[in-house]
Design a protein around this motif. Structure first.
Motif, mmCIF file in Angstrom:
data_model
loop_
_atom_site.group_PDB
_atom_site.id
_atom_site.type_symbol
_atom_site.label_atom_id
_atom_site.label_comp_id
_atom_site.label_asym_id
_atom_site.label_seq_id
_atom_site.Cartn_x
_atom_site.Cartn_y
_atom_site.Cartn_z
ATOM 1 N N THR A 62 0.130 2.248 -8.918
ATOM 2 C CA THR A 62 0.847 1.598 -7.820
ATOM 3 C C THR A 62 1.852 2.580 -7.244
ATOM 4 O OG1 THR A 62 2.613 0.774 -9.235
ATOM 5 C CG2 THR A 62 0.664 -0.644 -9.012
ATOM 6 N N PRO A 69 -3.858 0.098 3.495
ATOM 7 C CA PRO A 69 -2.553 -0.541 3.647
ATOM 8 C C PRO A 69 -1.476 0.511 3.931
ATOM 9 C CG PRO A 69 -3.721 -1.509 1.799
ATOM 10 C CD PRO A 69 -4.530 -0.318 2.259
ATOM 11 N N GLU A 70 -0.645 0.225 4.905
ATOM 12 C CA GLU A 70 0.330 1.202 5.407
ATOM 13 C C GLU A 70 1.181 1.839 4.320
ATOM 14 O OE1 GLU A 70 3.840 1.544 8.764
ATOM 15 O OE2 GLU A 70 2.584 -0.233 8.700
ATOM 16 N N GLN A 71 1.609 1.039 3.337
ATOM 17 C CA GLN A 71 2.490 1.567 2.299
ATOM 18 C C GLN A 71 1.810 2.642 1.441
ATOM 19 O OE1 GLN A 71 1.192 -1.544 2.260
ATOM 20 N NE2 GLN A 71 0.772 -2.251 0.187
ATOM 21 N N PHE A 128 -6.247 -0.616 -2.475
ATOM 22 C CA PHE A 128 -6.413 -2.059 -2.431
ATOM 23 C C PHE A 128 -5.093 -2.664 -1.960
ATOM 24 C CE2 PHE A 128 -9.068 -0.195 -5.750
ATOM 25 C CZ PHE A 128 -10.320 -0.530 -5.268
ATOM 26 N N SER A 129 -4.941 -3.946 -2.011
ATOM 27 C CA SER A 129 -3.723 -4.554 -1.488
ATOM 28 C C SER A 129 -2.477 -4.221 -2.314
ATOM 29 C CB SER A 129 -3.882 -6.065 -1.370
ATOM 30 O OG SER A 129 -4.136 -6.635 -2.640
ATOM 31 N N LYS A 130 -2.619 -4.069 -3.641
ATOM 32 C CA LYS A 130 -1.445 -3.843 -4.481
ATOM 33 C C LYS A 130 -1.510 -2.585 -5.332
ATOM 34 C CE LYS A 130 -0.367 -8.700 -4.713
ATOM 35 N NZ LYS A 130 -0.170 -9.883 -5.523
ATOM 36 N N GLN A 131 -2.649 -1.917 -5.323
ATOM 37 C CA GLN A 131 -2.788 -0.730 -6.148
ATOM 38 C C GLN A 131 -3.853 0.192 -5.584
ATOM 39 O OE1 GLN A 131 -3.948 -2.289 -9.964
ATOM 40 N NE2 GLN A 131 -6.104 -2.347 -9.434
ATOM 41 N N CYS A 132 -3.924 1.378 -6.170
ATOM 42 C CA CYS A 132 -4.941 2.362 -5.807
ATOM 43 C C CYS A 132 -5.714 2.728 -7.071
ATOM 44 C CB CYS A 132 -4.304 3.623 -5.244
ATOM 45 S SG CYS A 132 -3.492 3.377 -3.666
#
Length: 116
Positions: free
Chosen positions: A94, A14-16, A59-63
């Motif tokens: 996050t 994910p880019e962020q 992942f979508s919301k965390q690493c």
């Protein structure tokens, strides 16, 4: 998707998370100069001998940072003090609550020391 190296994994994350994954990769590489870079279980990691001593994932919301259980146990108080969540073999974080580089280095070295 299957990844061939760390660079490809980070590019597809994910880019962020990409800038911080680059930083995490560099920190692990510096802390584990004797480890080989690998892709295992479709995640980037660092291996010494036959053992993966550190790996990471986005992942979508965390690493997550995944290590030998002894490293997590040895640094449990620091992980908690940093406001992070840990399992037996991993620490999740996050963008708002990123894992400090110095803690990543200590965890990686403790994970390496647990297998050599």
């Amino acid at each position: 998707m299957t990844f061939v190296d760390h660079k490809a994994y980070i590019a597809a994350a994910p880019e962020q998370f990409r800038p911080t994954l680059h930083q995490l990769h560099a920190t692990l590489k510096r802390a584990l100069p004797d480890a080989a870079e690998i892709i295992a279980y479709n995640m980037p990691g660092f291996k010494i001998g036959d053992t993966v001593v550190a790996s990471y994932a986005a992942f979508s919301k965390q690493c997550g940072l995944y290590l030998q259980p002894e490293a997590i146990t040895e640094h449990a108080a620091e992980i908690t003090a940093a406001g992070l969540k840990a399992s037996k073999t991993g620490v999740t974080f996050t963008l708002k609550k990123w894992i400090p580089n110095d803690l990543v280095e200590r965890l990686a070295r403790a994970s390496r020391d647990a297998v050599i």
